[in-house]
Design a protein around this motif. Structure first.
Motif, PDB file in Angstrom:
ATOM      1  N   SER A   6     -15.655  18.767  12.082  1.00  0.00           N
ATOM      2  CA  SER A   6     -16.787  18.962  11.170  1.00  0.00           C
ATOM      3  C   SER A   6     -17.394  17.608  10.836  1.00  0.00           C
ATOM      4  O   SER A   6     -16.790  16.555  11.039  1.00  0.00           O
ATOM      5  CB  SER A   6     -16.356  19.677   9.890  1.00  0.00           C
ATOM      6  OG  SER A   6     -15.418  18.911   9.169  1.00  0.00           O
ATOM      7  N   GLY A   7     -18.622  17.666  10.334  1.00  0.00           N
ATOM      8  CA  GLY A   7     -19.326  16.476   9.918  1.00  0.00           C
ATOM      9  C   GLY A   7     -20.312  16.839   8.831  1.00  0.00           C
ATOM     10  O   GLY A   7     -20.284  17.939   8.287  1.00  0.00           O
ATOM     11  N   SER A  22     -21.557  25.618  13.904  1.00  0.00           N
ATOM     12  CA  SER A  22     -22.509  25.832  12.820  1.00  0.00           C
ATOM     13  C   SER A  22     -23.340  24.566  12.651  1.00  0.00           C
ATOM     14  O   SER A  22     -22.807  23.453  12.613  1.00  0.00           O
ATOM     15  CB  SER A  22     -21.774  26.146  11.514  1.00  0.00           C
ATOM     16  OG  SER A  22     -22.675  26.151  10.430  1.00  0.00           O
ATOM     17  N   LEU A  23     -24.648  24.748  12.547  1.00  0.00           N
ATOM     18  CA  LEU A  23     -25.592  23.627  12.463  1.00  0.00           C
ATOM     19  C   LEU A  23     -26.392  23.751  11.176  1.00  0.00           C
ATOM     20  O   LEU A  23     -27.014  24.776  10.916  1.00  0.00           O
ATOM     21  CB  LEU A  23     -26.531  23.663  13.658  1.00  0.00           C
ATOM     22  CG  LEU A  23     -25.854  23.622  15.034  1.00  0.00           C
ATOM     23  CD1 LEU A  23     -26.789  24.139  16.105  1.00  0.00           C
ATOM     24  CD2 LEU A  23     -25.377  22.210  15.358  1.00  0.00           C
ATOM     25  N   ARG A  24     -26.393  22.722  10.385  1.00  0.00           N
ATOM     26  CA  ARG A  24     -27.087  22.739   9.097  1.00  0.00           C
ATOM     27  C   ARG A  24     -28.493  22.189   9.259  1.00  0.00           C
ATOM     28  O   ARG A  24     -28.685  20.999   9.540  1.00  0.00           O
ATOM     29  CB  ARG A  24     -26.295  21.919   8.075  1.00  0.00           C
ATOM     30  CG  ARG A  24     -26.895  21.899   6.661  1.00  0.00           C
ATOM     31  CD  ARG A  24     -25.888  21.253   5.715  1.00  0.00           C
ATOM     32  NE  ARG A  24     -26.425  20.971   4.403  1.00  0.00           N
ATOM     33  CZ  ARG A  24     -26.507  21.834   3.389  1.00  0.00           C
ATOM     34  NH1 ARG A  24     -26.109  23.079   3.581  1.00  0.00           N
ATOM     35  NH2 ARG A  24     -26.985  21.483   2.210  1.00  0.00           N
ATOM     36  N   GLU A  97     -25.036  15.297  16.207  1.00  0.00           N
ATOM     37  CA  GLU A  97     -23.765  15.026  15.537  1.00  0.00           C
ATOM     38  C   GLU A  97     -22.639  15.843  16.153  1.00  0.00           C
ATOM     39  O   GLU A  97     -21.498  15.370  16.270  1.00  0.00           O
ATOM     40  CB  GLU A  97     -23.902  15.357  14.047  1.00  0.00           C
ATOM     41  CG  GLU A  97     -22.648  15.093  13.232  1.00  0.00           C
ATOM     42  CD  GLU A  97     -22.811  15.543  11.784  1.00  0.00           C
ATOM     43  OE1 GLU A  97     -23.383  14.772  10.988  1.00  0.00           O
ATOM     44  OE2 GLU A  97     -22.378  16.675  11.461  1.00  0.00           O
ATOM     45  N   ALA A  98     -22.958  17.084  16.550  1.00  0.00           N
ATOM     46  CA  ALA A  98     -21.947  17.975  17.119  1.00  0.00           C
ATOM     47  C   ALA A  98     -21.686  17.715  18.601  1.00  0.00           C
ATOM     48  O   ALA A  98     -20.803  18.332  19.201  1.00  0.00           O
ATOM     49  CB  ALA A  98     -22.390  19.427  16.938  1.00  0.00           C
ATOM     50  N   ALA A 268     -14.306  27.606   6.210  1.00  0.00           N
ATOM     51  CA  ALA A 268     -14.350  26.165   5.945  1.00  0.00           C
ATOM     52  C   ALA A 268     -15.046  25.956   4.633  1.00  0.00           C
ATOM     53  O   ALA A 268     -15.954  26.714   4.259  1.00  0.00           O
ATOM     54  CB  ALA A 268     -15.063  25.423   7.063  1.00  0.00           C
ATOM     55  N   ALA A 269     -14.639  24.947   3.895  1.00  0.00           N
ATOM     56  CA  ALA A 269     -15.210  24.692   2.574  1.00  0.00           C
ATOM     57  C   ALA A 269     -16.706  24.465   2.681  1.00  0.00           C
ATOM     58  O   ALA A 269     -17.175  23.709   3.524  1.00  0.00           O
ATOM     59  CB  ALA A 269     -14.543  23.487   1.934  1.00  0.00           C
ATOM     60  N   PRO A 270     -17.484  25.139   1.827  1.00  0.00           N
ATOM     61  CA  PRO A 270     -18.942  24.969   1.863  1.00  0.00           C
ATOM     62  C   PRO A 270     -19.352  23.519   1.595  1.00  0.00           C
ATOM     63  O   PRO A 270     -18.728  22.803   0.817  1.00  0.00           O
ATOM     64  CB  PRO A 270     -19.437  25.903   0.753  1.00  0.00           C
ATOM     65  CG  PRO A 270     -18.380  26.947   0.632  1.00  0.00           C
ATOM     66  CD  PRO A 270     -17.088  26.203   0.895  1.00  0.00           C
TER      67      PRO A 270
END
Length: 272
Positions: A6-7, A22-24, A97-98, A268-270
């Motif tokens: 994660s990042g 997952s992409l923010r 990033e991913a 995963a933690a938000p």
């Protein structure tokens, strides 16, 4: 499903023989008056459990990339620069990033026609964001969005009007209500199913416990409510997971029955 990395803008999960990223894209703030009761009126009282950013609801905006190492699929594309808001349009940075090369993406699936889901097909400089794009899957009733800046992509649109297999592990499922062409995507692997949805739920701290609550921008609120009820019942089956565009990033969770509604357990933690 297991978190493997994660990042700041991504989280990567192992899902059987698939990898789900997952992409923010960012977040948007909306007034609580967007929430509607079953009578269609503004919700009278906002429960204390629903957090506010100032006086607004803060909605994460997520997209999801799935790959088996050979085939890949990007579900939704974020807002690019159409909202002129620095809190949005981060999907390209999230892909980098991913470790995902967007220049290699050939297939994109769009949940519905709204700007924060489809606009990222075109980069801020006006170029196509995915240079090898071959197909864009979208509900047939929402395909009219491919005009203006999206017009050059129109020839690659695959309209979805019924359940259809995209590849060996992804199936498009019409779920109209929020928009006429709202579509969800069932991702299957050896360890279960991941349902990637768009605007089925906007405020997770409220609408899982009270799924009858709708959203002002649901084009057909009764139909959107019915679609949400059906999808939630699907998700309580064993080995089913949800990936939500407006669940708290990274937005991947389990759903279980809880009283008259449902409970959400993030994998995963938000991210704040």
């Amino acid at each position: 499903m297991r978190l493997v990395s994660s990042g700041r803008l991504h989280a990567t999960f192992e899902f059987g023989d698939l990898q789900v990223v997952s992409l923010r894209d960012g977040y948007i703030d909306m007034p609580p008056t967007r929430l509607r009761g079953e009578d269609g009126r503004v919700l009278d009282v906002l429960p204390a459990a629903v957090p506010l950013a100032g006086e607004n609801l803060r909605l994460s905006v997520n997209a999801f990339y799935v790959t088996d190492g050979t085939w890949s699929l990007l579900v939704d594309t974020g807002a690019s620069n159409v909202w002129h808001d620095p809190t949005m349009g981060l999907i390209y940075e999230a892909l980098e990033e991913a470790g995902v090369d967007r220049g290699h993406i050939t297939d994109v699936a769009i949940t519905h026609r709204h700007e924060d889901h489809v606009s990222g097909l075109v980069a801020p400089d006006g170029s196509e964001a995915f240079g090898k794009l071959e197909r864009v899957w979208i509900g047939a009733a929402d395909a009219s969005v491919f005009t203006g800046r999206l017009e050059p992509i129109r020839d690659r649109v695959v309209p979805v009007s019924e359940a259809v297999a995209i590849n060996d592990w992804a199936t498009a499922l019409p779920a109209p209500g929020h928009t006429p062409g709202h579509t969800v995507y069932d991702i299957s692997s050896g360890c279960g199913h991941l349902l990637v949805w768009g605007d089925t739920v906007h405020v997770p701290t409220l609408q899982f416990g009270r799924p009858e609550v709708s959203w002002e921008l649901d084009g057909d609120q009764p139909r959107a409510r019915a679609a949400r009820a059906s999808l939630l019942e699907r998700l309580v089956q064993p080995d089913h997971f949800v990936a939500g565009a407006h669940l708290d990033s990274p937005g991947i969770a389990r759903v279980s029955p809880a009283g008259a509604g449902y409970a959400l357990e993030y994998l995963a933690a938000p991210i704040g």
